[in-house]
Every structure is written in C-alpha cells, then in structure tokens.
Design a protein around this motif. Structure first.
Motif, PDB file in Angstrom:
ATOM      1  N   ASP A  29       0.838  -1.214   0.000  1.00 51.70           N
ATOM      2  CA  ASP A  29       0.000   0.000   0.000  1.00 51.70           C
ATOM      3  C   ASP A  29       0.865   1.253   0.000  1.00 51.70           C
ATOM      4  N   GLU A  64      -7.781  10.568  -5.529  1.00 53.44           N
ATOM      5  CA  GLU A  64      -8.695   9.689  -4.784  1.00 53.44           C
ATOM      6  C   GLU A  64      -8.005   8.396  -4.369  1.00 53.44           C
ATOM      7  N   GLN A  65      -7.255   7.797  -5.289  1.00 54.96           N
ATOM      8  CA  GLN A  65      -6.575   6.532  -4.986  1.00 54.96           C
ATOM      9  C   GLN A  65      -5.476   6.726  -3.946  1.00 54.96           C
ATOM     10  N   ARG A  68      -7.114   7.136  -0.607  1.00 50.98           N
ATOM     11  CA  ARG A  68      -7.614   5.842  -0.134  1.00 50.98           C
ATOM     12  C   ARG A  68      -6.486   5.010   0.458  1.00 50.98           C
ATOM     13  N   LEU A  69      -5.373   4.959  -0.239  1.00 48.74           N
ATOM     14  CA  LEU A  69      -4.244   4.151   0.213  1.00 48.74           C
ATOM     15  C   LEU A  69      -3.562   4.738   1.443  1.00 48.74           C
ATOM     16  N   GLY A  72      -7.140   8.142   3.863  1.00 54.32           N
ATOM     17  CA  GLY A  72      -7.959   9.340   3.779  1.00 54.32           C
ATOM     18  C   GLY A  72      -7.198  10.645   3.687  1.00 54.32           C
ATOM     19  N   ASP A 111      -5.109  -4.962  -6.405  1.00 56.14           N
ATOM     20  CA  ASP A 111      -5.914  -3.751  -6.265  1.00 56.14           C
ATOM     21  C   ASP A 111      -6.436  -3.395  -7.653  1.00 56.14           C
TER      22      ASP A 111
END
Length: 137
Positions: A29, A64-65, A68-69, A72, A111
């Motif tokens: 991640d 956004e990605q 997310r990773l 937030g 992913d």
C-alpha cells in the motif's frame, strides 16, 4: 573449524514489540501510494504545461486513490505554467514509466481499481508521447 554461535541473533528476537512491524499488504500500500503520488505530481505538471480535460479527470482519480491508500489523507497538488514541448514529451515519458510501476504493484496486491487506473494512464501517456517515441528505461 568454525566457532558455534553462542548468542541469539538480534534480528530474530520474536515477541519483542520495540519497533513496528508492517505486513506485506501494508508495505505494498505504501509503495503503491508513493508511485501514484509521483504520477499525480507529473500529471499536475502536465496540466500546467498542456491543460486537458483528460488530465483533469486523471488528477482527480489519482488523488482519490492516493487518499484511499493513505487512509484518507489527500495528496498535495502542484501547478506550473508555460508551454514547453520538449518538457511535455519528457513528462509523458516519465508518467508512462510511473504508471507502469504503479501497475506492477497494484497487480501484486490485487488492487483492481488502482491497476485499471494505472493501465489507463499508461495508455494515455503512450498515446500522447507517440510522436516523440517512448523509450524504455
């Protein structure tokens, strides 16, 4: 001939919580977020040099990605102006390379969203750099 090891290795002291341990998934991640954040930085530079709706959408999706990773936390955006065609071509090549690295990590961690986004960005940057011929690194 060789003297036997008399003490336990400091590297295998199981059961100690002196330092944080991350799982393979967490490490992937972190690595994927780094590649996507770098791709976002190059995308932001391209947006400043050669604005397009495609790059605007790509920047949003990349942000956004990354968020997310990173649990937030949104990534930083940069901007730049002035059209410089050799710089644009070099940035497309760099973005293509970064998207490829992100694709490898995204596939490794299964992913799907990040893999699809990375593959789309690879295609877009390859198409944008076609007149300038991408070179492999």
């Amino acid at each position: 001939m060789y003297e036997p090891i008399r003490a336990k290795s400091v590297h295998t002291m199981a059961g100690t919580a002196d330092f944080p341990h991350r799982s393979r998934e967490e490490e992937l991640d972190i690595q994927l977020a780094g590649h996507l954040a770098a791709l976002l930085t190059v995308t932001d530079e391209l947006r400043g040099l050669a604005p397009s709706a495609d790059l605007e959408v790509a920047a949003e999706r990349l942000a956004e990605q990354v968020a997310r990773l990173r649990g937030g936390r949104p990534p930083a955006h940069s901007s730049r102006a002035a059209d410089d065609e050799p710089r644009v071509a070099a940035l497309h090549q760099r973005a293509h390379t970064l998207a490829g690295r992100a694709l490898v990590v995204a596939a490794s961690r299964a992913d799907t969203a990040a893999a699809i986004l990375s593959a789309e960005r690879m295609d877009a940057h390859a198409a944008a750099a076609e007149p300038h011929a991408l070179t492999s690194h």
